[in-house]
Design a protein around this motif. Structure first.
Motif, PDB file in Angstrom:
ATOM      1  N   GLY B  28       0.820  -1.210   0.000  1.00  0.00           N
ATOM      2  CA  GLY B  28       0.000   0.000   0.000  1.00  0.00           C
ATOM      3  C   GLY B  28       0.849   1.253   0.000  1.00  0.00           C
ATOM      4  O   GLY B  28       0.609   2.182  -0.771  1.00  0.00           O
ATOM      5  N   VAL B  31       2.403   1.843  -3.446  1.00  0.00           N
ATOM      6  CA  VAL B  31       1.454   2.335  -4.448  1.00  0.00           C
ATOM      7  C   VAL B  31       1.111   3.799  -4.192  1.00  0.00           C
ATOM      8  O   VAL B  31       1.069   4.616  -5.116  1.00  0.00           O
ATOM      9  N   LEU B  32       0.901   4.129  -2.914  1.00  0.00           N
ATOM     10  CA  LEU B  32       0.573   5.522  -2.595  1.00  0.00           C
ATOM     11  C   LEU B  32       1.707   6.453  -2.985  1.00  0.00           C
ATOM     12  O   LEU B  32       1.491   7.515  -3.574  1.00  0.00           O
ATOM     13  N   LEU B  34       3.893   5.979  -5.299  1.00  0.00           N
ATOM     14  CA  LEU B  34       3.904   6.055  -6.760  1.00  0.00           C
ATOM     15  C   LEU B  34       2.867   7.064  -7.254  1.00  0.00           C
ATOM     16  O   LEU B  34       3.149   7.899  -8.122  1.00  0.00           O
ATOM     17  N   ILE B  35       1.666   6.992  -6.661  1.00  0.00           N
ATOM     18  CA  ILE B  35       0.592   7.886  -7.100  1.00  0.00           C
ATOM     19  C   ILE B  35       0.973   9.342  -6.858  1.00  0.00           C
ATOM     20  O   ILE B  35       0.845  10.193  -7.737  1.00  0.00           O
ATOM     21  N   PHE B  36       1.479   9.618  -5.652  1.00  0.00           N
ATOM     22  CA  PHE B  36       1.820  11.004  -5.350  1.00  0.00           C
ATOM     23  C   PHE B  36       2.959  11.485  -6.242  1.00  0.00           C
ATOM     24  O   PHE B  36       2.951  12.625  -6.709  1.00  0.00           O
ATOM     25  N   LEU B  38       3.574  10.473  -9.271  1.00  0.00           N
ATOM     26  CA  LEU B  38       2.996  10.726 -10.598  1.00  0.00           C
ATOM     27  C   LEU B  38       2.307  12.085 -10.649  1.00  0.00           C
ATOM     28  O   LEU B  38       2.566  12.898 -11.532  1.00  0.00           O
ATOM     29  N   LEU B  39       1.440  12.329  -9.662  1.00  0.00           N
ATOM     30  CA  LEU B  39       0.700  13.596  -9.650  1.00  0.00           C
ATOM     31  C   LEU B  39       1.661  14.769  -9.535  1.00  0.00           C
ATOM     32  O   LEU B  39       1.510  15.781 -10.222  1.00  0.00           O
ATOM     33  N   THR B  41       4.733  14.893 -10.516  1.00  0.00           N
ATOM     34  CA  THR B  41       5.427  15.083 -11.784  1.00  0.00           C
ATOM     35  C   THR B  41       4.556  15.845 -12.774  1.00  0.00           C
ATOM     36  O   THR B  41       5.002  16.802 -13.405  1.00  0.00           O
ATOM     37  N   ILE B  42       3.285  15.401 -12.905  1.00  0.00           N
ATOM     38  CA  ILE B  42       2.420  16.044 -13.896  1.00  0.00           C
ATOM     39  C   ILE B  42       2.143  17.491 -13.518  1.00  0.00           C
ATOM     40  O   ILE B  42       2.371  18.422 -14.297  1.00  0.00           O
ATOM     41  N   LYS B  45       5.295  19.962 -13.166  1.00  0.00           N
ATOM     42  CA  LYS B  45       5.917  20.415 -14.409  1.00  0.00           C
ATOM     43  C   LYS B  45       5.072  21.454 -15.113  1.00  0.00           C
ATOM     44  O   LYS B  45       5.580  22.392 -15.703  1.00  0.00           O
ATOM     45  N   VAL B 270      -5.303  16.979 -15.953  1.00  0.00           N
ATOM     46  CA  VAL B 270      -5.384  16.293 -14.665  1.00  0.00           C
ATOM     47  C   VAL B 270      -6.076  17.172 -13.633  1.00  0.00           C
ATOM     48  O   VAL B 270      -6.949  16.716 -12.883  1.00  0.00           O
ATOM     49  N   LEU B 274      -9.539  16.311 -11.552  1.00  0.00           N
ATOM     50  CA  LEU B 274      -9.619  16.323 -10.085  1.00  0.00           C
ATOM     51  C   LEU B 274     -10.737  17.253  -9.625  1.00  0.00           C
ATOM     52  O   LEU B 274     -11.500  16.946  -8.712  1.00  0.00           O
TER      53      LEU B 274
END
Lengths: 317, 293
Positions: B28, B31-32, B34-36, B38-39, B41-42, B45, B270, B274
């Motif tokens: 868990g 994964v969390l 990774l998600i943060f 990703l967000l 990064t997007i 930037k 994104v 949200l």
């Protein structure tokens, strides 16, 4: 809702007795009319869904079948040579690539996402579950094209360095992107399915002295099996049909993916790359439609297989 | 005597249980993270460089500094049109499957239809839209075609989430309502739907988010271009959405700041998704408060 009716009955009952009775009949008539109306409306909705499916099959199938006027079925399904400019339409490589990509994705995605679902539904305390779910929703919210863009700008350079091979695009990159994409779909719905298992099952198992792990794997997971299967179906269909994220990281070269880093192409990516360049009544267009029709058939077949497995598992438990 | 062998087994089971718990928590956390990441990064930037003029200006073909105005507008326009078409039918279908469908062969066929439809890849809906609107009706690539095709894509998912939400409502509530003399529709309207609303709205959130970022369908049905004006409500003008624009910028654009435009477009995409999720949940909170009172 019941309050106003009650009051009205009291008021009218004071001066005339038959009055509430008549009102009630009218109210009942209205209720029954609405009841019938909406029953038919709900039936109409579901039939509309079926009609859409029929439309899909009819329109795609109608164009797809024409391909066999120009190309023999044997060539289309078994030839690995896709050179449409010279009239050679062998789609076998796209089919094989799609299947291996889906398999690779599921191998990575199912354990992770079902594990996450178990964590959310069974292990984590309530506040943590409340924190994880919205975060997973964030992941669902990211559009597929953005995943593709991230794969292109972040994942590919990373894989390039890691493997030292070519451009880093190919099956592995696509599978990693797809895994992240379908993870929330699978875990969210599995979580719902696990949450729907009646509490008394768990309590019965705990009362027999099971540890939590035993409860999860011997009671909860079998009981939630149908829901989890449905979750995997949803994730899988998304993986098979995913176009834009895959098209940006897989390399778009019509060849068989022999290694994880061979630039290749799957059914969806090939359709979207080529469909806008072809004319309506050319063998090329028919071939692309046939590939779309194949996508349809593959996903229908997979759904039937998983339904069958789900029913069998349900009977055993 | 039996207690010894039993307890050894128990110790093993307990240890396994503890190890597994740790593993689940680790998974868990990963994964969390990774998600943060990703967000971050997007959004990190793209968001800093976004100005109001970028959001409202027309795109440029050759010079740097173009905006995304028409695409952003088209995205919302197509999304709202598709939801208007698909929500009444999708939710209705879900309610039928959960409440009315008898246990027989007919229902089984319906269920297979829904599952098959939800497995239809989005690109195939794009081809369907292309066949209906461009080939059959001859109106070319339009906003209308995009919205209808997108609605087709939404339908099975809406039906599925509605069905699951309605099914999760306990039967006791239904029976209590029937016992008060309510008709089936009254039970659904005043008991089942309010209780299931949580799940249904969450489902609509997911669908709307997916539809907002959907690009494969839109590329084939609404095209890779806009009418070149802001606030174009014409249903028959070409409707490139923001998601499609991100693809276009990455594959075909020749402007020199393509990379920046792509970064910013991704961030806007994104961010808006949200936001959609938040907005859709506001009525939900009110509903929850009403139920608790």
């Amino acid at each position: 809702m019941s309050m106003p009716v009650h009051q009205a009955g009291n008021l009218e009952g004071a001066d005339s007795a038959p009055m509430p009775n008549r009102r009630r009949t009218r109210r009942f008539n209205k209720a029954f009319f609405l009841n019938k109306l909406f029953k038919n409306y709900f039936l109409f909705s579901i039939l509309t869904l079926c009609a859409v499916l029929a439309l899909v099959i009819f329109f795609i199938g109608r164009t797809a079948i024409l391909v066999f006027g120009d190309v023999s079925p044997a060539e289309f399904f078994f030839s690995l040579d896709w050179t449409p400019e010279e009239g050679r339409f062998g789609a076998a490589l796209f089919i094989l690539n799609t299947l291996s990509l889906t398999l690779l994705t599921l191998i990575m995605a199912v354990p992770i996402s079902v594990g996450l679902a178990i964590l959310m539904a069974e292990i984590a305390p309530k506040w943590m579950k409340k924190a994880i779910r919205p975060v997973l929703d964030l992941l669902v919210g990211i559009p597929s094209i953005v995943y593709g863009y991230l794969g292109l700008t972040v994942l590919l350079p990373f894989l390039r360095e890691l493997s030292g091979e070519g451009l880093g695009d190919g099956l592995l990159a696509a599978a990693i992107v797809l895994t992240i994409m379908i993870l929330p779909t699978i875990s969210r719905i599995s979580d719902d399915a696990i949450g729907a298992v009646p509490k008394k099952y768990r309590e019965a198992a705990y009362a027999l002295g099971s540890t939590r792990l035993q409860v999860i794997f011997r009671v909860v997971l079998p009981a939630a099996g149908r829901g989890i299967v449905a979750a995997v179906i949803l994730g899988m269909t998304r993986a098979i049909g995913e176009t834009m994220a895959v098209v940006m990281v897989i390399g778009n070269t019509p060849q068989l993916a022999k290694t994880l880093f061979t630039p290749s192409s799957v059914l969806t990516s090939n359709i979207v790359m080529q469909i806008s360049n072809v004319e309506f009544d050319s063998a090329w267009n028919y071939a692309l439609h046939m590939m779309a029709f194949l996508l349809l058939l593959i996903s229908f077949a997979l759904i039937l297989v998983i339904r069958y497995l789900g029913r069998k598992g349900g009977a055993e438990s | 005597m039996n207690r010894f062998s039993a307890s050894r087994k128990q110790i093993r089971a307990l240890r396994l249980d503890r190890i597994a718990t740790a593993c689940f928590y680790g998974l868990g956390a990963l994964v969390l993270l990774l998600i943060f990441w990703l967000l971050f990064t997007i959004l990190g930037k793209g968001l800093p460089g976004i100005t109001l003029s970028f959001l409202t200006k027309l795109p440029e073909e050759i010079d740097p500094g173009g905006g995304i105005g028409p695409m952003l507008f088209n995205s919302f326009y197509v999304l709202i049109l598709s939801l208007i078409i698909s929500i009444p039918i999708g939710v209705g279908a879900g309610i039928y499957m959960a409440e009315y469908a008898p246990k027989n062969r007919f229902t089984e066929v319906l269920r297979i239809c829904v599952e098959s439809l939800s497995s239809v890849p989005s690109i195939v809906f794009g081809l369907l839209g292309l066949a209906i609107f461009a080939e059959l009706l001859g109106i070319g690539l339009t906003i209308l075609g995009g919205a209808v095709s997108l609605a087709f894509l939404n339908l099975p998912m809406l039906a599925r989430v509605t069905e699951e939400a309605v099914r999760a409502v306990p039967d006791d509530l239904r029976n209590a309502s029937y016992a008060l003399g309510a008709t089936k529709f009254e039970v659904i309207r005043s008991v089942v739907l309010p209780v299931a609303m949580d799940g249904i709205v969450t489902g609509i959130c997911l669908v709307a988010g997916r539809a907002f970022g959907e690009s494969a369908v839109i590329i084939l049905t609404a095209g890779l271009s806009t009418s070149g004006e802001m606030w174009d409500f014409n249903l028959f003008s070409p409707g490139e959405t923001l998601a499609v624009h991100l693809w276009y910028v990455n594959s075909e654009a020749i402007v020199e700041d393509a990379r920046q435009i792509a970064d910013k477009s991704a961030a806007v995409l994104v961010f808006v998704v949200l936001l959609i999720n938040l907005l859709f949940r506001v009525p939900l909170w009110f509903n929850n408060r009403k139920l608790k009172r």
